[in-house]
Motif scaffolding. Structure first.
Motif, PDB file in Angstrom:
ATOM      1  N   HIS A  67      -0.803  -0.679  -5.387  1.00 47.86           N
ATOM      2  CA  HIS A  67      -1.818  -0.591  -5.134  1.00 47.86           C
ATOM      3  C   HIS A  67      -1.438   1.397  -3.855  1.00 47.86           C
ATOM      4  CE1 HIS A  67      -5.334  -3.702  -4.927  1.00 47.86           C
ATOM      5  NE2 HIS A  67      -4.063  -3.719  -4.383  1.00 47.86           N
ATOM      6  N   TYR A  68      -1.310   2.125  -4.722  1.00 45.07           N
ATOM      7  CA  TYR A  68      -1.183   3.605  -5.263  1.00 45.07           C
ATOM      8  C   TYR A  68      -1.620   4.182  -4.811  1.00 45.07           C
ATOM      9  CZ  TYR A  68       0.907   8.281  -6.492  1.00 45.07           C
ATOM     10  OH  TYR A  68       1.359   8.963  -6.408  1.00 45.07           O
ATOM     11  N   ILE A  76       0.780  -1.527  -0.082  1.00 44.45           N
ATOM     12  CA  ILE A  76      -0.266   0.052   0.103  1.00 44.45           C
ATOM     13  C   ILE A  76       0.462   1.336  -0.218  1.00 44.45           C
ATOM     14  CG2 ILE A  76      -2.074   1.111   1.024  1.00 44.45           C
ATOM     15  CD1 ILE A  76      -3.025  -1.249   0.353  1.00 44.45           C
ATOM     16  N   CYS A  77       0.801   2.053  -1.572  1.00 46.55           N
ATOM     17  CA  CYS A  77       1.417   3.414  -0.901  1.00 46.55           C
ATOM     18  C   CYS A  77       0.875   4.514  -1.131  1.00 46.55           C
ATOM     19  CB  CYS A  77       2.306   2.836  -2.751  1.00 46.55           C
ATOM     20  SG  CYS A  77       3.339   3.783  -3.211  1.00 46.55           S
ATOM     21  N   GLY A  78       1.313   5.053  -0.940  1.00 46.27           N
ATOM     22  CA  GLY A  78       0.764   6.497  -1.446  1.00 46.27           C
ATOM     23  C   GLY A  78       1.440   7.646   0.731  1.00 46.27           C
ATOM     24  N   GLU A  88       1.263  -1.989   4.635  1.00 38.31           N
ATOM     25  CA  GLU A  88       0.950  -0.687   4.878  1.00 38.31           C
ATOM     26  C   GLU A  88       2.357   0.398   5.489  1.00 38.31           C
ATOM     27  OE1 GLU A  88      -2.332   1.776   7.375  1.00 38.31           O
ATOM     28  OE2 GLU A  88      -2.645  -0.283   7.106  1.00 38.31           O
ATOM     29  N   ALA A 137      -5.789  -0.402   3.364  1.00 36.98           N
ATOM     30  CA  ALA A 137      -5.774  -2.050   3.682  1.00 36.98           C
ATOM     31  C   ALA A 137      -6.367  -2.828   4.533  1.00 36.98           C
ATOM     32  CB  ALA A 137      -4.528  -2.031   4.473  1.00 36.98           C
ATOM     33  N   GLY A 172       3.386   3.000   3.164  1.00 37.61           N
ATOM     34  CA  GLY A 172       3.442   3.984   2.286  1.00 37.61           C
ATOM     35  C   GLY A 172       4.623   3.504   1.219  1.00 37.61           C
ATOM     36  N   LYS A 212      -5.063   5.459   2.740  1.00 41.42           N
ATOM     37  CA  LYS A 212      -3.987   3.305   2.893  1.00 41.42           C
ATOM     38  C   LYS A 212      -4.886   2.862   3.698  1.00 41.42           C
ATOM     39  CE  LYS A 212       0.142   5.318   3.695  1.00 41.42           C
ATOM     40  NZ  LYS A 212      -0.263   6.640   4.049  1.00 41.42           N
ATOM     41  N   THR A 213      -5.283   3.357   5.565  1.00 40.92           N
ATOM     42  CA  THR A 213      -5.663   2.380   6.493  1.00 40.92           C
ATOM     43  C   THR A 213      -6.767   2.230   5.898  1.00 40.92           C
ATOM     44  OG1 THR A 213      -4.195   3.576   7.505  1.00 40.92           O
ATOM     45  CG2 THR A 213      -5.794   2.436   8.885  1.00 40.92           C
ATOM     46  N   CYS A 259       0.869  -3.171   9.459  1.00 44.67           N
ATOM     47  CA  CYS A 259       0.973  -1.871   9.905  1.00 44.67           C
ATOM     48  C   CYS A 259       1.649  -0.905  10.652  1.00 44.67           C
ATOM     49  CB  CYS A 259      -0.346  -1.110  10.310  1.00 44.67           C
ATOM     50  SG  CYS A 259      -0.510   0.791   9.861  1.00 44.67           S
TER      51      CYS A 259
END
Length: 167
Positions: free
Chosen positions: A107-108, A14-16, A81, A26, A83, A22-23, A39
């Motif tokens: 997933h961006y 999970i990217c961002g 998760e 996720a 980032g 993101k959370t 996380c």
């Protein structure tokens, strides 16, 4: 004796930036796919550690990755998760998981800086890392968003036709 064959696991990155969602994503994916969500922000909070202690975060993320590899070997779906601000960090984990036979999704999530800041200001709760607008702007300046070429190297999310990118 080898025991039953296991299907390879699936790694979801999970990217961002902070506030990108993101959370939320996720947690939804973990519920939909019966996945294990890891996380670092929540772990640091639970352990009573400063979320801005980079040395502690680095040690924790390395330990969570060791745990994720064990889960992937067992055929589990694992969501990291973190980032993943750096392209090299994403690529390192993608290659390591693929070497194990695991599928890897990226997933961006993105949004304009003002929207990210609005979301960060509005969020409260256990496991959220306090950040300032200046910290968010600094992060945005060094963040390396995945481009189409990078996204094409990842597996498609289950039941979707293309790598996941949300605004």
């Amino acid at each position: 004796m080898n025991g039953p064959a296991r299907r390879p696991g699936r790694l979801i990155l999970i990217c961002g930036l902070p506030g990108a969602g993101k959370t939320t994503l996720a947690r939804r994916l973990a519920a939909e796919r019966a996945a294990v969500r890891l996380c670092p922000d929540e772990w640091l909070a639970h352990l009573g550690l400063d979320p801005h202690d980079e040395a502690a975060r680095d040690r924790l993320e390395k330990q969570l990755w060791r745990h994720a590899r064990d889960l992937l070997r067992l055929g589990q779906t694992v969501i990291l998760e973190y980032g993943f601000w750096a392209r090299s960090e994403r690529e390192e984990l993608r290659l390591a998981a693929r070497a194990m036979g695991a599928a890897v999704e990226l997933h961006y999530l993105t949004a304009p800086l003002d929207e990210l800041w609005r979301r960060v200001e509005a969020r409260h709760g256990w496991g959220t890392v306090p950040i300032t607008r200046a910290m968010l702007e600094q992060g945005a300046a060094i963040f390396e968003p995945p481009d189409d070429a990078e996204l094409s190297r990842y597996d498609r999310p289950e039941n979707e036709e293309a790598p996941h990118h949300e605004r």
